[in-house]
Design a protein around this motif. Structure first.
Motif, PDB file in Angstrom:
ATOM      1  N   ILE A   1      37.234  27.967  -4.054  1.00  0.00           N
ATOM      2  CA  ILE A   1      36.003  27.182  -4.151  1.00  0.00           C
ATOM      3  C   ILE A   1      35.339  26.935  -2.797  1.00  0.00           C
ATOM      4  CG2 ILE A   1      35.118  24.867  -4.707  1.00  0.00           C
ATOM      5  CD1 ILE A   1      36.690  24.985  -7.281  1.00  0.00           C
ATOM      6  N   PRO A   2      36.079  26.554  -1.746  1.00  0.00           N
ATOM      7  CA  PRO A   2      35.427  26.386  -0.445  1.00  0.00           C
ATOM      8  C   PRO A   2      34.726  27.665   0.027  1.00  0.00           C
ATOM      9  CG  PRO A   2      37.565  25.325  -0.417  1.00  0.00           C
ATOM     10  CD  PRO A   2      37.490  26.105  -1.693  1.00  0.00           C
ATOM     11  N   ALA A   3      35.366  28.823  -0.178  1.00  0.00           N
ATOM     12  CA  ALA A   3      34.745  30.096   0.210  1.00  0.00           C
ATOM     13  C   ALA A   3      33.504  30.376  -0.637  1.00  0.00           C
ATOM     14  CB  ALA A   3      35.742  31.236   0.061  1.00  0.00           C
ATOM     15  N   ALA A   4      33.554  29.999  -1.905  1.00  0.00           N
ATOM     16  CA  ALA A   4      32.396  30.189  -2.793  1.00  0.00           C
ATOM     17  C   ALA A   4      31.211  29.373  -2.292  1.00  0.00           C
ATOM     18  CB  ALA A   4      32.758  29.780  -4.221  1.00  0.00           C
ATOM     19  N   TYR A   5      31.479  28.122  -1.896  1.00  0.00           N
ATOM     20  CA  TYR A   5      30.404  27.256  -1.368  1.00  0.00           C
ATOM     21  C   TYR A   5      29.810  27.860  -0.096  1.00  0.00           C
ATOM     22  CZ  TYR A   5      28.068  23.469   1.072  1.00  0.00           C
ATOM     23  OH  TYR A   5      27.135  22.728   1.771  1.00  0.00           O
ATOM     24  N   LEU A   6      30.670  28.266   0.829  1.00  0.00           N
ATOM     25  CA  LEU A   6      30.195  28.813   2.096  1.00  0.00           C
ATOM     26  C   LEU A   6      29.413  30.108   1.893  1.00  0.00           C
ATOM     27  CD1 LEU A   6      33.347  28.165   4.318  1.00  0.00           C
ATOM     28  CD2 LEU A   6      31.157  26.927   4.389  1.00  0.00           C
ATOM     29  N   THR A   7      29.810  30.909   0.909  1.00  0.00           N
ATOM     30  CA  THR A   7      29.076  32.134   0.593  1.00  0.00           C
ATOM     31  C   THR A   7      27.683  31.786   0.060  1.00  0.00           C
ATOM     32  OG1 THR A   7      31.157  33.252   0.044  1.00  0.00           O
ATOM     33  CG2 THR A   7      29.125  34.305  -0.699  1.00  0.00           C
ATOM     34  N   GLY A   8      27.615  30.760  -0.789  1.00  0.00           N
ATOM     35  CA  GLY A   8      26.327  30.296  -1.286  1.00  0.00           C
ATOM     36  C   GLY A   8      25.452  29.771  -0.164  1.00  0.00           C
ATOM     37  N   LEU A   9      26.053  29.016   0.759  1.00  0.00           N
ATOM     38  CA  LEU A   9      25.321  28.486   1.914  1.00  0.00           C
ATOM     39  C   LEU A   9      24.760  29.624   2.755  1.00  0.00           C
ATOM     40  CD1 LEU A   9      24.636  25.940   3.682  1.00  0.00           C
ATOM     41  CD2 LEU A   9      26.746  26.441   4.935  1.00  0.00           C
ATOM     42  N   LEU A  10      25.588  30.630   3.001  1.00  0.00           N
ATOM     43  CA  LEU A  10      25.154  31.782   3.793  1.00  0.00           C
ATOM     44  C   LEU A  10      23.997  32.507   3.123  1.00  0.00           C
ATOM     45  CD1 LEU A  10      25.571  33.673   6.195  1.00  0.00           C
ATOM     46  CD2 LEU A  10      27.362  34.839   4.898  1.00  0.00           C
ATOM     47  N   CYS A  11      24.099  32.722   1.811  1.00  0.00           N
ATOM     48  CA  CYS A  11      23.015  33.380   1.081  1.00  0.00           C
ATOM     49  C   CYS A  11      21.749  32.525   1.107  1.00  0.00           C
ATOM     50  CB  CYS A  11      23.440  33.662  -0.354  1.00  0.00           C
ATOM     51  SG  CYS A  11      22.199  34.557  -1.320  1.00  0.00           S
ATOM     52  N   GLY A  12      21.926  31.211   0.930  1.00  0.00           N
ATOM     53  CA  GLY A  12      20.781  30.304   0.940  1.00  0.00           C
ATOM     54  C   GLY A  12      20.043  30.311   2.271  1.00  0.00           C
ATOM     55  N   LEU A  13      20.795  30.343   3.365  1.00  0.00           N
ATOM     56  CA  LEU A  13      20.169  30.379   4.689  1.00  0.00           C
ATOM     57  C   LEU A  13      19.452  31.702   4.926  1.00  0.00           C
ATOM     58  CD1 LEU A  13      23.014  28.646   6.735  1.00  0.00           C
ATOM     59  CD2 LEU A  13      20.736  27.720   6.258  1.00  0.00           C
ATOM     60  N   LYS A  14      20.037  32.790   4.436  1.00  0.00           N
ATOM     61  CA  LYS A  14      19.365  34.088   4.515  1.00  0.00           C
ATOM     62  C   LYS A  14      18.067  34.060   3.709  1.00  0.00           C
ATOM     63  CE  LYS A  14      23.478  37.065   5.057  1.00  0.00           C
ATOM     64  NZ  LYS A  14      24.262  38.183   4.447  1.00  0.00           N
ATOM     65  N   ALA A  15      18.136  33.418   2.536  1.00  0.00           N
ATOM     66  CA  ALA A  15      16.970  33.333   1.660  1.00  0.00           C
ATOM     67  C   ALA A  15      15.853  32.525   2.324  1.00  0.00           C
ATOM     68  CB  ALA A  15      17.365  32.712   0.327  1.00  0.00           C
ATOM     69  N   LYS A  16      16.212  31.400   2.935  1.00  0.00           N
ATOM     70  CA  LYS A  16      15.220  30.565   3.622  1.00  0.00           C
ATOM     71  C   LYS A  16      14.556  31.359   4.746  1.00  0.00           C
ATOM     72  CE  LYS A  16      14.498  26.598   3.656  1.00  0.00           C
ATOM     73  NZ  LYS A  16      13.355  25.799   3.127  1.00  0.00           N
ATOM     74  N   LYS A  17      15.371  32.102   5.477  1.00  0.00           N
ATOM     75  CA  LYS A  17      14.839  32.914   6.579  1.00  0.00           C
ATOM     76  C   LYS A  17      13.877  33.976   6.066  1.00  0.00           C
ATOM     77  CE  LYS A  17      16.407  35.540  10.630  1.00  0.00           C
ATOM     78  NZ  LYS A  17      17.593  36.042  11.369  1.00  0.00           N
ATOM     79  N   ALA A  18      14.130  34.453   4.825  1.00  0.00           N
ATOM     80  CA  ALA A  18      13.275  35.483   4.217  1.00  0.00           C
ATOM     81  C   ALA A  18      12.074  34.876   3.494  1.00  0.00           C
ATOM     82  CB  ALA A  18      14.096  36.323   3.245  1.00  0.00           C
ATOM     83  N   GLY A  19      11.952  33.558   3.539  1.00  0.00           N
ATOM     84  CA  GLY A  19      10.803  32.896   2.918  1.00  0.00           C
ATOM     85  C   GLY A  19      10.982  32.499   1.467  1.00  0.00           C
ATOM     86  N   VAL A  20      12.209  32.572   0.966  1.00  0.00           N
ATOM     87  CA  VAL A  20      12.479  32.172  -0.423  1.00  0.00           C
ATOM     88  C   VAL A  20      12.605  30.651  -0.491  1.00  0.00           C
ATOM     89  CG1 VAL A  20      14.111  32.302  -2.337  1.00  0.00           C
ATOM     90  CG2 VAL A  20      13.639  34.336  -0.954  1.00  0.00           C
TER      91      VAL A  20
END
Length: 201
Positions: A80-99
């Motif tokens: 679960i901790p790795a799942a959260y961090l993976t989501g955080l990483l994807c979310g930050l990538k998404a924000k950087k891409a304008g999502v």
């Protein structure tokens, strides 16, 4: 076997338990980006997908293997901790891409309270991407791995049972009772990497 003239064989991915076409149709018609979160025993994958007439287009994606390769994550990549961090990483990538927003595509996973898919979702939301969800589905104390640390201490640090249950952690050089602290450090490093800051040593 067909029982009457109106019988239709289900589409292959539906037969294989991979796609709920009715739910997918509703999400595609909405025109919104889909947050696709999937997990296996050893990994978690989070993607932001845009549906097009020619097929799905992945805007950004993150896999839990990136945590180990880029941010020094030593614990298992399927928890679960790795799942959260993976989501955080994807979310930050998404924000950087304008999502800015998306809707959750859980596939055929049963949305039970505390499931890894909601840990991934929580990470994406904490990164700043708006995704509708129910707070009651999250078990926030599990995101940092506090339940793992507690269990490790209950077994007795260094005991035979402790060494047996946490052999993977020990081999990787991470004490399970220190998982919350390790989680906090890796999370800070991920966030810092998107701010152009130097990672913590």
């Amino acid at each position: 076997m067909a029982k009457n003239a109106n019988y239709r064989v289900q589409l292959r991915r539906r037969r294989e338990g991979k796609t709920d076409y009715q739910a997918r149709k509703g999400m595609v018609i909405s025109g919104k980006l889909r947050l696709v979160a999937r997990g296996s025993l050893k990994n978690a994958t989070v993607q932001i997908i845009k549906a097009k007439s020619e097929g799905d287009f992945v805007l950004v994606a993150a896999n839990s293997k990136e945590l180990s390769k880029q941010f020094g994550w030593k614990a298992p990549t399927g928890n679960i901790p790795a799942a959260y961090l993976t989501g955080l990483l994807c979310g930050l990538k998404a924000k950087k891409a304008g999502v800015k927003e998306a809707i959750l595509d859980a596939g055929l996973v049963s949305p039970t309270k505390g499931a890894r898919i909601f840990a991934m979702l929580s990470g994406v939301v904490d990164a700043g991407v708006a995704v509708p969800f129910s707070e009651e589905k999250l078990v926030k104390e599990r995101i940092k791995g506090e339940q793992v640390a507690k269990y490790a201490k209950e077994l007795g640090i260094g005991s035979d049972e402790y060494n047996k249950k946490f052999a993977t952690y020990i081999k990787a050089g991470i004490a399970p009772e220190k998982l919350p602290e390790h989680f906090t450090k890796v999370k800070a490093d991920i966030i810092a990497s998107f701010k152009g800051e130097k990672k913590n040593e």
